[in-house]
Design a protein around this motif. Structure first.
Motif, PDB file in Angstrom:
ATOM      1  N   THR A   1       2.263  13.260 -15.773  1.00 28.05           N
ATOM      2  CA  THR A   1       3.415  12.941 -14.937  1.00 28.05           C
ATOM      3  C   THR A   1       4.000  14.264 -14.457  1.00 28.05           C
ATOM      4  O   THR A   1       3.501  15.338 -14.820  1.00 28.05           O
ATOM      5  N   GLU A   2       5.072  14.213 -13.671  1.00 27.65           N
ATOM      6  CA  GLU A   2       5.656  15.429 -13.105  1.00 27.65           C
ATOM      7  C   GLU A   2       6.046  16.404 -14.211  1.00 27.65           C
ATOM      8  O   GLU A   2       6.580  16.018 -15.239  1.00 27.65           O
ATOM      9  N   LEU A   3       5.777  17.685 -13.966  1.00 24.83           N
ATOM     10  CA  LEU A   3       5.881  18.674 -15.031  1.00 24.83           C
ATOM     11  C   LEU A   3       7.304  18.970 -15.483  1.00 24.83           C
ATOM     12  O   LEU A   3       7.497  19.593 -16.537  1.00 24.83           O
ATOM     13  N   GLY A   4       8.315  18.515 -14.747  1.00 25.55           N
ATOM     14  CA  GLY A   4       9.694  18.707 -15.188  1.00 25.55           C
ATOM     15  C   GLY A   4       9.969  18.082 -16.540  1.00 25.55           C
ATOM     16  O   GLY A   4      10.872  18.519 -17.265  1.00 25.55           O
ATOM     17  N   VAL A   5       9.196  17.075 -16.905  1.00 21.74           N
ATOM     18  CA  VAL A   5       9.393  16.390 -18.197  1.00 21.74           C
ATOM     19  C   VAL A   5       9.092  17.315 -19.376  1.00 21.74           C
ATOM     20  O   VAL A   5       9.531  17.066 -20.498  1.00 21.74           O
ATOM     21  N   MET A   6       8.369  18.390 -19.114  1.00 22.33           N
ATOM     22  CA  MET A   6       8.020  19.310 -20.200  1.00 22.33           C
ATOM     23  C   MET A   6       9.263  19.901 -20.865  1.00 22.33           C
ATOM     24  O   MET A   6       9.251  20.187 -22.063  1.00 22.33           O
ATOM     25  N   TYR A   7      10.325  20.091 -20.105  1.00 25.65           N
ATOM     26  CA  TYR A   7      11.546  20.690 -20.662  1.00 25.65           C
ATOM     27  C   TYR A   7      12.079  19.834 -21.814  1.00 25.65           C
ATOM     28  O   TYR A   7      12.317  20.333 -22.913  1.00 25.65           O
ATOM     29  N   GLU A   8      12.260  18.540 -21.568  1.00 22.61           N
ATOM     30  CA  GLU A   8      12.795  17.653 -22.602  1.00 22.61           C
ATOM     31  C   GLU A   8      11.799  17.457 -23.739  1.00 22.61           C
ATOM     32  O   GLU A   8      12.193  17.365 -24.911  1.00 22.61           O
ATOM     33  N   LEU A   9      10.505  17.389 -23.397  1.00 20.48           N
ATOM     34  CA  LEU A   9       9.491  17.244 -24.438  1.00 20.48           C
ATOM     35  C   LEU A   9       9.545  18.416 -25.417  1.00 20.48           C
ATOM     36  O   LEU A   9       9.482  18.236 -26.639  1.00 20.48           O
ATOM     37  N   LYS A  10       9.675  19.620 -24.886  1.00 25.62           N
ATOM     38  CA  LYS A  10       9.710  20.809 -25.748  1.00 25.62           C
ATOM     39  C   LYS A  10      11.040  20.941 -26.481  1.00 25.62           C
ATOM     40  O   LYS A  10      11.077  21.436 -27.614  1.00 25.62           O
TER      41      LYS A  10
ATOM     42  N   LYS B   1      -3.347  13.461 -27.663  1.00 26.22           N
ATOM     43  CA  LYS B   1      -3.058  12.122 -27.158  1.00 26.22           C
ATOM     44  C   LYS B   1      -2.779  12.226 -25.662  1.00 26.22           C
ATOM     45  O   LYS B   1      -2.152  13.186 -25.199  1.00 26.22           O
ATOM     46  N   VAL B   2      -3.218  11.210 -24.915  1.00 24.45           N
ATOM     47  CA  VAL B   2      -3.034  11.197 -23.462  1.00 24.45           C
ATOM     48  C   VAL B   2      -1.874  10.281 -23.098  1.00 24.45           C
ATOM     49  O   VAL B   2      -1.910   9.077 -23.383  1.00 24.45           O
ATOM     50  N   LEU B   3      -0.838  10.841 -22.491  1.00 26.41           N
ATOM     51  CA  LEU B   3       0.366  10.092 -22.118  1.00 26.41           C
ATOM     52  C   LEU B   3       0.478  10.065 -20.596  1.00 26.41           C
ATOM     53  O   LEU B   3       0.552  11.118 -19.953  1.00 26.41           O
ATOM     54  N   VAL B   4       0.515   8.854 -20.033  1.00 22.60           N
ATOM     55  CA  VAL B   4       0.365   8.675 -18.587  1.00 22.60           C
ATOM     56  C   VAL B   4       1.502   7.837 -18.019  1.00 22.60           C
ATOM     57  O   VAL B   4       1.906   6.830 -18.597  1.00 22.60           O
ATOM     58  N   HIS B   5       2.003   8.244 -16.866  1.00 25.50           N
ATOM     59  CA  HIS B   5       2.983   7.431 -16.135  1.00 25.50           C
ATOM     60  C   HIS B   5       2.244   6.362 -15.341  1.00 25.50           C
ATOM     61  O   HIS B   5       1.226   6.656 -14.705  1.00 25.50           O
ATOM     62  N   PRO B   6       2.726   5.099 -15.332  1.00 23.24           N
ATOM     63  CA  PRO B   6       2.007   4.034 -14.625  1.00 23.24           C
ATOM     64  C   PRO B   6       2.048   4.124 -13.100  1.00 23.24           C
ATOM     65  O   PRO B   6       1.479   3.265 -12.433  1.00 23.24           O
ATOM     66  N   GLU B   7       2.691   5.146 -12.537  1.00 23.92           N
ATOM     67  CA  GLU B   7       2.528   5.411 -11.104  1.00 23.92           C
ATOM     68  C   GLU B   7       1.164   6.035 -10.819  1.00 23.92           C
ATOM     69  O   GLU B   7       0.768   6.169  -9.659  1.00 23.92           O
ATOM     70  N   CYS B   8       0.442   6.424 -11.878  1.00 23.25           N
ATOM     71  CA  CYS B   8      -0.911   6.964 -11.704  1.00 23.25           C
ATOM     72  C   CYS B   8      -1.878   5.823 -11.385  1.00 23.25           C
ATOM     73  O   CYS B   8      -1.634   4.666 -11.734  1.00 23.25           O
TER      74      CYS B   8
ATOM     75  N   ASP C   1       0.833  -1.204   0.000  1.00 28.20           N
ATOM     76  CA  ASP C   1       0.000   0.000   0.000  1.00 28.20           C
ATOM     77  C   ASP C   1       0.868   1.255   0.000  1.00 28.20           C
ATOM     78  O   ASP C   1       1.048   1.917   1.016  1.00 28.20           O
ATOM     79  N   GLY C   2       1.426   1.572  -1.169  1.00 28.74           N
ATOM     80  CA  GLY C   2       2.234   2.767  -1.315  1.00 28.74           C
ATOM     81  C   GLY C   2       2.039   3.377  -2.682  1.00 28.74           C
ATOM     82  O   GLY C   2       1.509   2.732  -3.590  1.00 28.74           O
ATOM     83  N   GLY C   3       2.449   4.624  -2.828  1.00 26.49           N
ATOM     84  CA  GLY C   3       2.322   5.274  -4.128  1.00 26.49           C
ATOM     85  C   GLY C   3       2.900   6.676  -4.103  1.00 26.49           C
ATOM     86  O   GLY C   3       3.047   7.289  -3.047  1.00 26.49           O
ATOM     87  N   CYS C   4       3.224   7.178  -5.273  1.00 28.01           N
ATOM     88  CA  CYS C   4       3.764   8.528  -5.414  1.00 28.01           C
ATOM     89  C   CYS C   4       2.667   9.557  -5.168  1.00 28.01           C
ATOM     90  O   CYS C   4       1.646   9.549  -5.872  1.00 28.01           O
ATOM     91  N   PRO C   5       2.849  10.455  -4.210  1.00 25.44           N
ATOM     92  CA  PRO C   5       1.807  11.457  -3.929  1.00 25.44           C
ATOM     93  C   PRO C   5       1.469  12.326  -5.139  1.00 25.44           C
ATOM     94  O   PRO C   5       0.308  12.703  -5.316  1.00 25.44           O
ATOM     95  N   VAL C   6       2.464  12.632  -5.962  1.00 22.80           N
ATOM     96  CA  VAL C   6       2.206  13.490  -7.130  1.00 22.80           C
ATOM     97  C   VAL C   6       1.333  12.766  -8.154  1.00 22.80           C
ATOM     98  O   VAL C   6       0.333  13.301  -8.631  1.00 22.80           O
ATOM     99  N   HIS C   7       1.682  11.523  -8.467  1.00 22.42           N
ATOM    100  CA  HIS C   7       0.926  10.785  -9.481  1.00 22.42           C
ATOM    101  C   HIS C   7      -0.447  10.346  -8.986  1.00 22.42           C
ATOM    102  O   HIS C   7      -1.400  10.291  -9.772  1.00 22.42           O
ATOM    103  N   THR C   8      -0.554  10.014  -7.704  1.00 25.14           N
ATOM    104  CA  THR C   8      -1.855   9.554  -7.199  1.00 25.14           C
ATOM    105  C   THR C   8      -2.870  10.693  -7.104  1.00 25.14           C
ATOM    106  O   THR C   8      -4.073  10.434  -7.001  1.00 25.14           O
ATOM    107  N   MET C   9      -2.412  11.934  -7.159  1.00 24.58           N
ATOM    108  CA  MET C   9      -3.344  13.069  -7.140  1.00 24.58           C
ATOM    109  C   MET C   9      -3.983  13.323  -8.496  1.00 24.58           C
ATOM    110  O   MET C   9      -4.951  14.075  -8.602  1.00 24.58           O
TER     111      MET C   9
END
Length: 303
Positions: free
Chosen positions: A233-242, A193-200, A168-176
């Motif tokens: 997923t966490e918004l830091g990924v936007m840098y590399e995506l852009k 398109k919807v791209l999702v991290h599996p911690e969600c 019973d654990g999970g990433c607080p950011v993704h579970t929100m």
């Protein structure tokens, strides 16, 4: 900022150091890093660099992994308080109880987002990018997946031949991130398109056009013919995506997709830790030795 960047580059050369950064840290830190990637990439690269010092720009478990894989190197953390709540969401005692109940049938599979203490009692580590491949390769019919129940459930659906025990654990950011967030984002951007991290949670991953690791999300968006993407997923990924897709548009599923611990890593702190001559991350030989085996097995099964 340019002056700080120049100082970092000078000190890096003087001290024979490399800077490794996770996709979730601040854009300015990713910009000056020698290596930027997800947890698997950083773990793998940590075994390959020749520099004497690794500056690990991420949370504490990432620094621990780098040190465990490179006990002879100095590993520096720009902010030692940057931690991952999920890394502590399992217990050594529960692992021992599960082993008593299932014996040799069970493999304890430890998500790399965990403390060294949890790794030390596990059979193999995994990341979100290699979990399916690694777990599928294990001979054990029973899998105790720690500490993230969401990633564990996501993998379990793809491997119905194995029995999974979840923690019973999970990433607080993704579970929100909620299904409603995805639906609202799609109303605003129906062609995306919807791209999702599996911690969600499962209800969110079920809405995905693609579910996978941070690097997987970047690769999917880069290869896709689509022009718009909703990112869960966490918004830091936007840098590399852009950086890789300047002509495409990326929208967060939720405004809450920010890991405060990752954002503790700043250019000023990278400069500060390089300026200091401390010994870096300190771990006992016994703990490093025990935690090394599951990390090494992960790298072997992933290649």
């Amino acid at each position: 900022m340019k002056e700080i960047q120049e100082q970092i580059m000078r000190l890096k050369k003087e001290k024979n150091a490399v800077i490794m950064a996770h996709y979730y840290v601040d854009d300015a830190v990713q910009e000056i890093a020698d290596y930027v990637g997800d947890s698997y990439y950083l773990s793998d690269m940590a075994t390959k660099v020749e520099a004497e010092t690794i500056v690990l720009c991420g949370v504490s478990f990432m620094g621990e992994s780098a040190k465990i894989l490179n006990p002879g190197k100095r590993v520096l953390l720009p902010d030692v308080t940057a931690d991952c709540p999920m890394a502590h969401m399992a217990s050594v005692e529960k692992v021992r109880r599960v082993r008593e109940d299932y014996g040799d049938d069970v493999a304890v599979v430890c998500y790399v987002n965990s403390t060294a203490a949890l790794k030390s009692v596990s059979d193999v580590c995994v990341t979100s990018s290699n979990a399916l491949k690694v777990v599928k390769a294990l001979p054990n019919p029973v899998i105790y997946f720690i500490p993230d129940k969401h990633l564990g459930s996501y993998i379990a659906k793809k491997l119905p031949e194995k029995k999974f025990i979840f923690n019973d654990g999970g990433c607080p950011v993704h579970t929100m991130i909620r299904p409603e967030d995805i639906h609202e984002a799609l109303k605003a951007h129906p062609a995306a398109k919807v791209l999702v991290h599996p911690e969600c949670p499962e209800a969110v991953t079920e809405l995905a056009d693609y579910a996978g690791s941070t690097s997987g999300i970047i690769d999917y968006a880069t290869a896709s013919d689509a022009d718009e993407f909703i990112i869960a997923t966490e918004l830091g990924v936007m840098y590399e995506l852009k950086q890789k897709n300047p002509d495409k548009s990326f929208y967060p599923a939720s405004a809450l997709q920010i890991c405060e611990d990752m954002k503790k890593i700043t250019l000023d702190k990278v400069l500060s830790v390089l300026n200091r001559d401390d010994a870096g991350l300190d771990m006992t030989e016994e703990l490093m030795e025990k935690a090394h085996a599951p990390l090494k097995r992960m790298l072997e099964l992933s290649r």
